[in-house]
Structures are given as C-alpha cells and as structure tokens.
Write a protein that holds these residues in place. Structure first.
Motif, short mmCIF file in Angstrom:
data_model
loop_
_atom_site.label_atom_id
_atom_site.label_comp_id
_atom_site.label_asym_id
_atom_site.label_seq_id
_atom_site.Cartn_x
_atom_site.Cartn_y
_atom_site.Cartn_z
N VAL A 1 14.18 24.52 0.20
CA VAL A 1 14.76 23.58 -0.76
C VAL A 1 16.17 23.20 -0.35
O VAL A 1 16.55 22.02 -0.39
CB VAL A 1 14.76 24.20 -2.17
N VAL A 2 16.97 24.17 0.04
CA VAL A 2 18.36 23.90 0.45
C VAL A 2 18.38 22.93 1.62
O VAL A 2 19.15 21.94 1.62
CB VAL A 2 19.06 25.22 0.82
N ASN A 3 17.57 23.17 2.63
CA ASN A 3 17.56 22.29 3.81
C ASN A 3 17.12 20.87 3.46
O ASN A 3 17.68 19.89 3.97
CB ASN A 3 16.64 22.88 4.89
N ALA A 4 16.10 20.75 2.59
CA ALA A 4 15.62 19.43 2.20
C ALA A 4 16.68 18.65 1.43
O ALA A 4 16.90 17.46 1.67
CB ALA A 4 14.34 19.57 1.37
N LEU A 5 17.38 19.32 0.50
CA LEU A 5 18.39 18.64 -0.30
C LEU A 5 19.63 18.30 0.50
O LEU A 5 20.28 17.27 0.27
CB LEU A 5 18.75 19.49 -1.52
N LEU B 1 10.56 17.57 0.41
CA LEU B 1 9.51 17.17 1.34
C LEU B 1 9.81 17.75 2.72
O LEU B 1 10.92 17.62 3.22
CB LEU B 1 9.45 15.65 1.42
N LYS B 2 8.81 18.40 3.29
CA LYS B 2 8.92 18.85 4.67
C LYS B 2 8.42 17.71 5.55
O LYS B 2 7.31 17.23 5.38
CB LYS B 2 8.09 20.11 4.88
N THR B 3 9.26 17.26 6.48
CA THR B 3 8.97 16.02 7.19
C THR B 3 8.10 16.17 8.43
O THR B 3 7.45 15.21 8.83
CB THR B 3 10.29 15.32 7.59
N LYS B 4 8.09 17.33 9.08
CA LYS B 4 7.34 17.48 10.34
C LYS B 4 6.50 18.76 10.30
O LYS B 4 7.03 19.84 10.54
CB LYS B 4 8.30 17.51 11.53
N PRO B 5 5.18 18.59 10.08
CA PRO B 5 4.49 17.38 9.59
C PRO B 5 4.77 17.19 8.11
O PRO B 5 5.20 18.13 7.43
CB PRO B 5 3.02 17.71 9.85
N ALA C 1 0.83 -1.20 0.00
CA ALA C 1 0.00 0.00 0.00
C ALA C 1 0.87 1.25 0.00
O ALA C 1 1.95 1.28 0.60
CB ALA C 1 -0.91 0.00 1.22
N PRO C 2 0.42 2.33 -0.66
CA PRO C 2 1.22 3.55 -0.72
C PRO C 2 1.33 4.23 0.64
O PRO C 2 0.33 4.41 1.35
CB PRO C 2 0.46 4.43 -1.72
N VAL C 3 2.55 4.62 0.99
CA VAL C 3 2.83 5.30 2.25
C VAL C 3 3.76 6.47 1.93
O VAL C 3 4.72 6.31 1.17
CB VAL C 3 3.50 4.36 3.27
N LEU C 4 3.49 7.63 2.51
CA LEU C 4 4.36 8.78 2.30
C LEU C 4 5.57 8.65 3.22
O LEU C 4 5.46 8.76 4.44
CB LEU C 4 3.61 10.08 2.59
N VAL C 5 6.73 8.36 2.63
CA VAL C 5 7.94 8.10 3.39
C VAL C 5 8.97 9.18 3.11
O VAL C 5 8.97 9.81 2.06
CB VAL C 5 8.53 6.72 3.04
N ASP C 6 9.85 9.38 4.07
CA ASP C 6 10.97 10.31 3.93
C ASP C 6 12.03 9.64 3.06
O ASP C 6 12.62 8.64 3.47
CB ASP C 6 11.53 10.65 5.31
N PRO C 7 12.30 10.13 1.85
CA PRO C 7 13.24 9.45 0.96
C PRO C 7 14.67 9.43 1.48
O PRO C 7 15.48 8.63 1.01
CB PRO C 7 13.14 10.26 -0.34
N ALA C 8 15.00 10.29 2.45
CA ALA C 8 16.35 10.28 3.02
C ALA C 8 16.53 9.16 4.04
O ALA C 8 17.63 8.94 4.53
CB ALA C 8 16.66 11.62 3.68
N ARG C 9 15.45 8.41 4.33
CA ARG C 9 15.52 7.37 5.34
C ARG C 9 15.47 5.96 4.78
O ARG C 9 15.42 4.99 5.54
CB ARG C 9 14.40 7.57 6.36
N GLY C 10 15.46 5.82 3.46
CA GLY C 10 15.49 4.48 2.89
C GLY C 10 14.73 4.38 1.59
O GLY C 10 14.14 5.34 1.09
#
Length: 487
Positions: A109-113, A166-170, A37-46
């Motif tokens: 953008v800078v912080n996310a990258l 992606l902004k992670t929180k939230p 099932a689709p889940v919104l995941v943080d791409p920097a975590r795996g």
C-alpha cells in the motif's frame, strides 16, 4: 458496418412489448458506461473515462471506498484513527489478497500510494495531495499518513478510484471483483474471494452477482437499455441529455444525481477584450441562466456563484454584485460596457467558446451565443481542446472543500486570487486556511475569472432490479453497490 435502428423505433418496440414491466432479476448485471471501452489503466499515469474508472474501482480499491450513498466505507483499511489535530491518519489493514492470490501487506500500500506523490505522477488528484508529508509502514498491517497541515477532506480523496491500490506489473488489484473475461467493448467481472469473509461465505458467487461492463456512446447505450439488454446506463451529462429526454422511458428508470461541482465558463484568455475585469463581469451578467437550464432538465437549477455553500471557508460564498440587478438592468449594463469597447476599438469583441461535441453542447452554445450577440459580442464555437477565450468546465467535485472549486476555476486568475489560493493550500491551521479560502473566493469573484451557470447535470437509466442504486452528490455508483452488496 452494423447499423442500429433509430431510438424512436426501439422505444416504440419496447413499449409494445410491455416496457413498463419489471425486468427479470436473473443473470449478470449489464452496465453501459458512456464513453470508450473499459481499460485497466495506471491512475498515476493520467486521467481515465467513466468506464475505466469503474473498472479500476471494481478490480482494485483504496484504503477507503464510497458506498451507494457516496459516503465513506472501509476498503483495504478495516478501521482508522485521526491524531495530532488531523495531521496524522493511522490505518489498520484488513486481510486481503491480490488477484494472483498473494496476501497484501502494508509495504504494498505504501509503495502504491507513494507513486501518486512522485515528481513524475500525472494523477488527476496529485494537486490535492500536497499536504501529505510522509506515508509510513508502521507494521505489516498498519500504515500512517502524516500531513503538514490538517485536511478534513482526506478520506474522500482516498475513496476516489484514482487512489486505488494497484500493482502495475502485472496489473493486479484487491477486488471487490476479478476481471474474468475481456472483449473489445466489454469486460466481465466476478466477485473476488475475500479471506476476511471466507468463514461466512463459502458458496460460489451466483451469476446475478457478476457485472458485464460496456463502454459505448450514449445513443448505443440508450438503445441497449430500451431493448432490455442492459440494466444501467451511467455517466450521462448535459451533452447527452437531449438523446434521452425524447424517449418513452419510465420516470422510475431515469435518475439524476444532486451532483456537487462546477458547470460554467472559465476565462482562459485574458488578452484583448477579456483583459479587463469589468468586461469579464459584463459577459457573466449577460447570460440568462434561468432560460438556459429550463431548456434541459426539470429541477436543474441555475447558479451564479462559484461556491455552492460555505464548506470550509470562513465566510458564506461571495455573490456577484450584479445579482442585485434585474435581468433587464444586467443586459443593459453589459451592452453599455461592450458598446464602449466597440467605440474605442472600432470593432465588436469576438469570443471563442470551447465546448465538447454533442447535442447538449449545441443547445448550450445556442443560449450563450444568443445572449452574447444580444449585448454586442460575436460568439464563435470551437472544439473542447482548441485555443479559446472561454472554456466550459463541467466537473463533479471529488471532495467537499472550497479549495477544489477555487483551484479548478482559476484557469488562470488574478495574481491576488492565485496568492490567496496558494496561502490556503499551505496554511498550517484550519482557521488560517478558512480565512485564506474566503479571501480567495472574494478575489476570484471580483476578478471575473469564472462564469458560473449551474451545477453539473448527471443522469442515469436504472432498472428496478438494481435496488441499491442511490443518487448522491459524488455522482459515483460503485458496481458492487447496485443489485446487492458485494464485499
């Protein structure tokens, strides 16, 4: 537990109801991505499966994106400039909003990258970002990415879903969709408000512009499509191919991608029989690739070399020397090599082959196992993550550099090949990089570290209402590029 009818029964019912007619072009586009099932995941975590990558690509975006043809198109950046002989990329950001309505600025953008470059990053693309020296906020709407060496493939890297901002929180993204409903097996996506188009697009999105995204196993996804309950099945591979070929599916609906990438066996244990490069090459020349691919899809072609083309190498791809031999000569050479080992060691070599589950993998093991048995090797099938001697690589290339092929195939490889790959990664000029790539390609071929079989097989079921769907070498089909363009 709910039981689904057989594929054959559904197919017969669909045909009786007029399965060849065009589906009505109304309501949300229903997409079944093969997997969980689709889940919104943080791409920097795996890493994420197809359904979650599609969700991430839909609710977030990077500086650039892929269009329906797999080509680069603007994302958060409305334009960009390449300076200093490819060592500096300057991006001008367009007006965009987070899903909470706040305007996005360069610092976001800078912080996310930068998270992808951090020591703790587990991004699937981290190994290919080593040339990035700095990511700098120049103004609230302009960022610069500075490189230690030119990287002509940088934009294709930044178009991957894994580099979406992606902004992670939230969790929050910038579109082109917003997630408006979530259920255990699906999510509903609606086109996002775009401040850059507000003057020309003031109407509410129609239901046909929304997407309902499922994540489910291949058999259930095929049933849903045959029953006209979905418009697209995506993410199919050789593993699931036997499930779809036996069904009464119109040729116009069954589509495949000309995917670039690797499909073959990596030598992951270099002890015992596989400690000798000549033994590894004997295994490579024993496999009948033509018969193997013919058992799957018409048009799926065999391949015995690591690189599909010259790409950014200084020379054409290295072709194994045994390709000059006839099939009978290849098998006899392999048989003689293995017989020599048997005589010296007193037993036949036994090789564990790691493969995923699924009917397509069973067919693959049948062909590879039979080929190995015919030359005196005992094949043993093990799970995809189990300890093994040979492990299947089935991966689409995220960008068009020979370096990706070399790095992916080296699992491990000789010290010489590894040194050449490292030299290519750290080269400061494109000509120096190209020369090291060519040398690494030759070293890997001589080392026998990877046994090429074909290029990846990727299939989809596509309803005719999805007029924008196009096959492409990335095997990637953004959900905003299916029925009609969603900015």
């Amino acid at each position: 537990m709910r039981r689904f009818p057989s594929l054959a029964l559904i197919a017969a019912t669909a045909l009786a109801l007029g399965g060849c007619e065009r589906r009505r072009d109304e309501g949300p586009v229903v997409v079944s991505a093969i997997g969980s099932a689709p889940v919104l995941v943080d791409p920097a975590r795996g890493r994420a499966e197809t359904s979650s990558r599609l969700l991430l690509d839909s609710v977030a975006q990077g500086l650039v994106r892929f269009d329906a043809n797999g080509q680069i198109t603007p994302g958060l950046a409305e334009r960009w400039t390449v300076l200093d002989e490819g060592r500096s990329y300057i991006f001008r950001l367009r007006d965009a909003e987070w899903s909470d309505g706040k305007r996005i600025v360069a610092a976001d953008v800078v912080n996310a990258l930068r998270r992808h470059l951090s020591v703790g990053s587990r991004s699937a693309l981290s190994p290919y970002l080593a040339a990035i020296d700095e990511i700098v906020e120049m103004t609230p709407h302009v960022i610069e990415i500075r490189l230690t060496a030119p990287r002509p493939d940088l934009l294709k890297l930044f178009a991957q879903p894994e580099l979406a901002v992606l902004k992670t929180k939230p969790p929050a993204g910038t579109g082109p969709f917003r997630l408006i409903e979530r259920r255990p097996r699906w999510v509903m996506l609606r086109p996002a408000f775009d401040p850059a188009r507000v003057a020309e697009d003031t109407e509410e999105p129609s239901p046909e512009q929304s997407v309902q995204l499922y994540g489910e196993r291949a058999s259930r996804a095929i049933l849903r499509f045959l029953a006209r309950e979905s418009d697209l099945v995506t993410g199919g591979s050789f593993v699931d191919w036997p499930l779809v070929t036996g069904q009464q599916i119109a040729p116009a609906n069954l589509r495949t991608d000309p995917a670039a990438g690797l499909f073959g066996l990596a030598v992951v244990n270099r002890e015992g029989f596989l400690a000798d490069a000549q033994n590894r090459l004997a295994i490579a020349q024993a496999i009948d690739r033509a018969a193997l691919v013919a058992a799957y899809a018409q048009g799926w072609t065999e391949d015995a070399q690591l690189l599909p083309a010259q790409l950014d190498s200084a020379t054409p791809p290295t072709r194994p020397g045994w390709l000059a031999l006839s099939p009978d000569e290849r098998r006899e050479g392999a048989r003689a090599r293995i017989a020599k080992w048997h005589t010296e060691q007193g037993s036949a070599p036994r090789l564990r082959i790691a493969l995923p589950k699924g009917p397509g993998a069973t067919i693959l093991f049948g062909f590879v196992g039979a080929a190995l048995q015919s030359v005196g090797v005992e094949p043993v099938r093990v799970g995809a993550r189990d300890a093994a001697d040979l492990r299947l690589i089935d991966a689409v290339a995220p960008f068009d550099s020979a370096l990706w092929y070399l790095e992916t195939a080296c699992q491990p490889c000789s010290a010489e090949a590894r040194a050449k790959i490292t030299a290519a990664q750290t080269a400061t000029t494109l000509s120096e990089r190209a020369q090291h790539i060519a040398e690494a390609d030759l070293a890997l071929a001589e080392d026998g570290a990877y046994i090429a079989i074909a290029r990846p097989l990727r299939w989809h079921l596509v309803a005719l209402r999805l007029r924008q769907w196009q096959p492409n070498s990335r095997a990637w089909h953004p959900l905003n590029r299916l029925r009609r363009e969603t900015p």
